[in-house]
Structures are given as structure tokens and as C-alpha cells.
Enzyme design. Sequence first.
Site, short mmCIF file in Angstrom:
data_model
loop_
_atom_site.label_atom_id
_atom_site.label_comp_id
_atom_site.label_asym_id
_atom_site.label_seq_id
_atom_site.Cartn_x
_atom_site.Cartn_y
_atom_site.Cartn_z
N SER A 8 72.34 12.96 27.83
CA SER A 8 71.08 13.69 27.62
C SER A 8 70.67 14.32 28.92
CB SER A 8 70.00 12.75 27.10
OG SER A 8 69.86 11.61 27.91
N CYS A 9 70.96 15.61 29.07
CA CYS A 9 70.88 16.29 30.35
C CYS A 9 69.66 17.18 30.45
CB CYS A 9 72.15 17.11 30.57
SG CYS A 9 73.67 16.20 30.21
N THR A 10 69.46 17.79 31.62
CA THR A 10 68.44 18.81 31.84
C THR A 10 69.10 19.98 32.55
OG1 THR A 10 66.77 17.07 32.11
CG2 THR A 10 66.17 19.31 32.79
#
Length: 469
Positions: A8-10
Site C-alpha cells: 500500500s504505497c504513496t
Amino acid sequence: MTKRIKGSCTTILAGKAATIDGSTLIARNEDGAGPLNPQKFVVVNPEDQPRHYQAVLSSVSMDLPDNPMRYTATPDATDGHGIWAGAGINSENIAMTATETITTNSRILGIDPLVENGLGEEDFTTLVLPYIHSAREGVERLGALITEYGTYETNGMAFSDKDEVWYFESIAGHHWAAIKIPDDAYVVAPNRFNIDDFEFDSDDTMSSTDLEELISKYHLNPDQEGYNLRHIFGSATIKDTRYNNPRAWYGQQYFNPEMDTSPLDQDLPFICRTDKKISVEDVKWVLSSHYQNTVYDPYGTLGTDEEKELFRPIGINRNQELHILQIRNDVPAEIAGVHWLAFGPNTFNAVVPFYSNVKDTPKNYKSTTGETDPTNIYWLGNIMALMGDADFPLYEDEENIFEQNTVAGCRSLQIKADQEVANQTDKQAYLEDINNQMADLYQKNANRLLGRMLALGEPKMKLQFTLND
């Protein structure tokens, strides 16, 4: 079949007129499903690129072209879940970051279900980056692969060259859309469907050939006018208000503090503009942030315990690596690509500006294994983060000094190399040596930080008894 693990990245993107030096920037935190997922930094030379590809997490198998280019990559350091090359820059200064897990909805999944034996995060960089000569070509190749093979998850990905930045989102099983980020704009994209306003008849967009028809045929558009792809294909859930939207809100507040928005807002803008020229340091700060100076900061003193746990931070214990892929326009092409890289949780690391036009990477960045090793930068970064988390206010100033000195030292080496590289007979060997010097500088400064943390922390240990003699 091997169990699939979701991250779950940004993501942060910036066009060339939005940055402080006229370069394009595409950046992402690679966040694992758990705190430890060892990463390494390598160069994949043409002779090392497979000519036949077999996925690990699905049954996808394909022959690959015979003319791959060299590229940097940040793959998993342990076997079992595929390559997960993550991000890199190829020898023609084309950058790719893949991937950011995004959301979708039951309406589109009912029409175009996910493909159990399709492509996924482990595959995309390896199958696309070695074969593209522009950011636009990257979108085209990736779109063709998803159209043909399908995907078992929905993801956001980005491409850049010296002129353009493109953002790509897969939509259910076989559909996709992509948009060129305006030169004067930036994007902060969390784990949700992000593209909003979309014009199908534009040179600055691309999509599956039947996407507009599909929207009409199945009555997918909830808006009276136009096409907002987030409304059509995305989500607006309670989880979005706690897990996704706050990250976009905080990043946008950093670049545009005048914005009157809320971290719970389901309709935060996708493409943004700011009067501030964006630097690499800005991008790193946002990707390391944890809602500083708000009641939501887990390390802060302003909020209640409940407020501090309300929103998912950007910098988090599951940060595996942070990359900022920079394609510069004010230097010769042979030194234009810079793969800025940091390993481990971002609260206690610093980015290093590695030249991408090399055939090898520094030992302490490429030799990661599953065994803990403090001489390896991935493991060293995680050790510093764990120690720092135990008493963040005690160590915060030391970390800030470490980060400033490290980036400043690396920038000094980079400035010298930019000036001297034209005089070198073997330019790649010279750039590899500069990269090694940067890696050594990081290791030296990180060890110094660890020493300072020990000096500050050990007097506060509970296991003590003062001698009054």
C-alpha cells in the site's frame, strides 16, 4: 500457487515546469504488507534480462523481445513472490514506477472481473521498462499487456522522460486509463482510484479502446456531465476516509497550505498546481510525513490518543524503499537520469542520488539478503527506525542533522561529478565510483547517527541504578 501479498504505497509526480530545476519527477513509497520485506538496488544489464518470462504468482508465460535495454531496479531480495522490480530508469532515461495498489467498485468488476491468472505487481516493471523509448510508449506497452493478459489486481503506475510524466491506472480485469500530468502540475496519489476529470478525445489521455463505450453501455457514469473516472470506477468508502484521503490531503496542504479541504474529503483534486517550485527534498519530506503539526501525528503532542490513531501516516513502519526518479533537462543525457533511493521506514533515512547510467550498484545496496546485516543499508535503515521510534522526540534533531548532512554531502559529490564526467574516458566506471562514494558517505553518517542515538538513549534505560560515590 504462491500466496499474493499486497502493498500500500504513496505516489508523488511533478511535471518539468513544476520542479525547481526543470526536471521531471516520479516518486513512490513502496510499502509492504508487513514491516520487513528485504529490498535491494541493482542494475539489470541486457544479458541478465530474461528472454522468456514466467510469472510466479500466476500462470502467465510469454516470450520477451531480444533487444532489452539496461535498467536500474529495486527488486525483492528474497525469492518466492516473483521479481517485484519496483521502479527504475532505463538506458534511454525513461523512468517507471510500479506499482500502487488502488481501489475499484462492484459495478465495473461485475462487467470486467479480475483475472486470476493475469499479470500483477511482480511483473510490470520487468515486462515494460527495458523496451520503451518514451513515457508515452510505456503507457502503450503496459496497456497492451493488460488488454491481452488481464490483471488480478488494480494498480496505479507512472512513467516519465525528460519532457512528459504519465500516470496509468488499471481498471478491473482488462481495462485501463492514463493521463499526462501537465508540465506545471503535481500529483499526490494514495491507494485509491485517483484519476478524476478525463477527456477521451485528447492527446493527453489514453485508454482501452472501448472504455468510453463501456461506460455508456452499462450506465456507469453517476455524473450529469463529463467523465470523472474516480466516480465511475473508484470507491468512496469509510476506509478511504481513514486510509487514503488523509495522505493526499496532507501532501496537498504541504504544497498548497491555502487549500480549504478536509482529510475526510472524498473528492480531493487529482491534478494540483502550486506557486512553490518542487524539489527532491520536498518530495522526500512529504513521503516521510506523519501529519506533523496536526492532532493526527502519532509522534506529536497536540492530539488525543484517539486522534493520533485516526489516519494512516505516509511515513510508516511498512516503508520498504522510497525512490524519486529524476530525469534532468539541464545536463547531458549521459548523466540526466538519477535514481534517488532510501531503504526502510522514512522517518530515519535519507535519499541518495545514484546515477542510473551505470552497469553495477554499490555493494551495501545490492547485497541485501533475508539475514539481518547492519552493514547492509536496507537492514541498517530498519534498525535506525526501530530505535528512533522508541523515543522519537529524543532522536528527532539528530535524524534531521543526519538527513541534511547526508543529502548535502551527496549533492556535493554529484555537482563535482556533473562537472568532471565529460573529461572521463570510461564515464560509466566514473559514475559507478561516484555512486560508491555516496553509498560510503551514507553508511558513515548512518553509523554516526546510531552512535548519537546510543549516547542519548542508554542513560534513559530502565535497567539502571545510580552509584552515589
